[in-house]
Design a protein around this motif. Structure first.
Motif, PDB file in Angstrom:
ATOM      1  N   ASP A   9     -39.435 -56.270 -35.630  1.00 21.49           N
ATOM      2  CA  ASP A   9     -40.809 -56.095 -36.013  1.00 21.49           C
ATOM      3  C   ASP A   9     -41.266 -55.084 -35.055  1.00 21.49           C
ATOM      4  O   ASP A   9     -41.173 -54.896 -33.926  1.00 21.49           O
TER       5      ASP A   9
ATOM      6  N   LEU B 113     -42.413 -51.566 -38.925  1.00 26.07           N
ATOM      7  CA  LEU B 113     -41.214 -52.041 -39.008  1.00 26.07           C
ATOM      8  C   LEU B 113     -41.221 -53.619 -39.564  1.00 26.07           C
ATOM      9  O   LEU B 113     -42.112 -54.337 -38.649  1.00 26.07           O
TER      10      LEU B 113
ATOM     11  N   ILE C 110     -36.501 -56.274 -39.604  1.00 21.29           N
ATOM     12  CA  ILE C 110     -35.163 -55.565 -39.685  1.00 21.29           C
ATOM     13  C   ILE C 110     -33.944 -56.105 -39.408  1.00 21.29           C
ATOM     14  O   ILE C 110     -33.985 -56.735 -38.221  1.00 21.29           O
TER      15      ILE C 110
ATOM     16  N   GLY D  50     -40.206 -45.392 -41.264  1.00 26.83           N
ATOM     17  CA  GLY D  50     -39.877 -46.084 -40.148  1.00 26.83           C
ATOM     18  C   GLY D  50     -38.455 -45.639 -39.455  1.00 26.83           C
ATOM     19  O   GLY D  50     -38.252 -46.283 -38.461  1.00 26.83           O
TER      20      GLY D  50
ATOM     21  N   THR E 252     -39.095 -44.563 -35.643  1.00 28.27           N
ATOM     22  CA  THR E 252     -39.541 -45.987 -34.836  1.00 28.27           C
ATOM     23  C   THR E 252     -38.450 -46.709 -34.616  1.00 28.27           C
ATOM     24  O   THR E 252     -38.227 -47.378 -33.626  1.00 28.27           O
ATOM     25  N   LEU E 253     -37.559 -47.059 -35.649  1.00 30.51           N
ATOM     26  CA  LEU E 253     -36.481 -47.734 -35.285  1.00 30.51           C
ATOM     27  C   LEU E 253     -35.565 -47.205 -34.393  1.00 30.51           C
ATOM     28  O   LEU E 253     -35.072 -47.888 -33.501  1.00 30.51           O
TER      29      LEU E 253
ATOM     30  N   ILE F 288     -34.513 -47.217 -46.195  1.00 30.25           N
ATOM     31  CA  ILE F 288     -35.599 -47.732 -45.220  1.00 30.25           C
ATOM     32  C   ILE F 288     -36.827 -47.284 -46.204  1.00 30.25           C
ATOM     33  O   ILE F 288     -37.124 -46.016 -46.552  1.00 30.25           O
TER      34      ILE F 288
ATOM     35  N   GLY G 260     -41.395 -49.612 -43.837  1.00 25.78           N
ATOM     36  CA  GLY G 260     -40.701 -50.440 -42.804  1.00 25.78           C
ATOM     37  C   GLY G 260     -39.842 -51.260 -43.119  1.00 25.78           C
ATOM     38  O   GLY G 260     -39.460 -52.152 -42.237  1.00 25.78           O
ATOM     39  N   GLU G 261     -39.420 -51.606 -44.422  1.00 24.79           N
ATOM     40  CA  GLU G 261     -38.510 -52.305 -44.823  1.00 24.79           C
ATOM     41  C   GLU G 261     -37.127 -51.945 -45.286  1.00 24.79           C
ATOM     42  O   GLU G 261     -37.086 -50.797 -45.804  1.00 24.79           O
TER      43      GLU G 261
END
Length: 307
Positions: free
Chosen positions: A11, A21, A24, A43, A46-47, A207, A210-211
């Motif tokens: 998260d 996120l 994940i 996202g 970010t990931l 993605i 964020g999912e």
């Protein structure tokens, strides 16, 4: 087999309250090319930034070659090479100085032969003594890749690596990625150019908001969600579709010149029956062909479904 990267219940929520996120779950295998697709703001970056240790997660765990990115940061980061979206280079360093510095930054001993190989593979060897400020945008992006490879990482992140580069350079990079994969390097690619994922990836992740919507083998995804179309090019335009043809699942294009039948790839269309119905309707056609869904078609469909 231990995964190259293992992401568990990851998260990220920023101080502003924005959740980038959400829970994940992802495992990336050694030696594969994994493409992460998603619209702007989904996202992806970010990931990648969390896995590479640039952004702190709000919850969950990330292992890189079994090393925790928080408690074993140095070992985890040493396994990774990162090519970011933005071109961030010391403009007044030479190409050779830049890649040598990157290698030393990770505590690797000097290895001029290896750095020469990297630069030659990227068509940078004849530019090794040039200052980066004098290079074109495409050449600067090649330098970013050389810097990411300088310490011999086994995992390489390419965040929009061909954004803004010409077609020739894009194809050169595709070839480089294939060579790296053949050498056992794990490649994680984010891209807006879906043909890159279709051309190179072994698996695809999508993605949004964020999912992680899905992770599939590329061929499995295209087989499961792909469609085929049978198209008849008419000799003369139709004002409207005869009811008898609509019952066969045929659709008329706006210009009245094309009849289209869309079907699942696992099905076999009744081509003789369709042609017989067209003949009985008194229509003549001058061409017939089939078209298969591309990865881009599938991606757009998935994003629209979850909008």
């Amino acid at each position: 087999m231990v995964a190259a990267i293992s992401v568990r219940e990851l998260d990220k929520t920023y101080a502003s309250g924005f959740t980038a996120l959400k829970s994940i779950q992802l495992e990336i295998r050694h030696g594969e090319i994994f493409a992460l697709l998603g619209p702007n703001g989904a996202g992806k970056t970010t990931l990648i930034s969390i896995i590479c240790g640039l952004v702190k997660p709000s919850g969950g765990q990330v292992l890189v070659d079994s090393h925790d990115i928080i408690t074993q940061y140095r070992q985890a980061r040493a396994a990774i090479g990162l090519v970011p979206q933005e071109i961030t280079l010391d403009s007044f360093a030479t190409v050779w100085q830049a890649v040598s510095y990157s290698r030393g930054l990770f505590g690797q001993p000097a290895n001029p032969a290896y750095l020469e190989k990297v630069l030659r593979n990227l068509s940078l060897w004849d530019k090794r003594d040039k200052k980066i400020v004098t290079l074109s945008g495409g050449m600067k992006r090649r330098v970013l890749i050389a810097k990411a490879l300088a310490h011999e990482p086994r995992i390489l992140f390419l965040d929009e690596p061909t954004a803004g580069v010409d077609v020739a350079l894009r194809k050169d990079m595709w070839e480089l990625v294939r060579r790296l994969r053949n050498d056992g390097v794990t490649i994680i690619l984010t891209t807006h150019y879906i043909e890159e994922a279709e051309e190179m990836a072994d698996r695809i992740g999508v993605i949004r908001h964020g999912e992680l919507l899905l992770v599939e083998e590329k061929q499995t995804l295209m087989h499961r969600l792909g469609k085929k179309q049978l198209r008849l090019q008419l000799a003369e335009p139709l004002a409207q579709l005869p009811p008898a043809l609509a019952s066969h699942g045929l659709q008329l294009s706006e210009d009245g010149l094309t009849l289209t039948h869309t079907y699942d790839k696992r099905e076999a269309p009744d081509v003789p029956g369709l042609l017989q119905a067209v003949h009985e309707a008194g229509l003549r056609y001058q061409d017939i062909h089939t078209q298969q869904s591309s990865l881009e078609d599938i991606f757009v469909h998935l994003i629209q479904e979850t909008a």
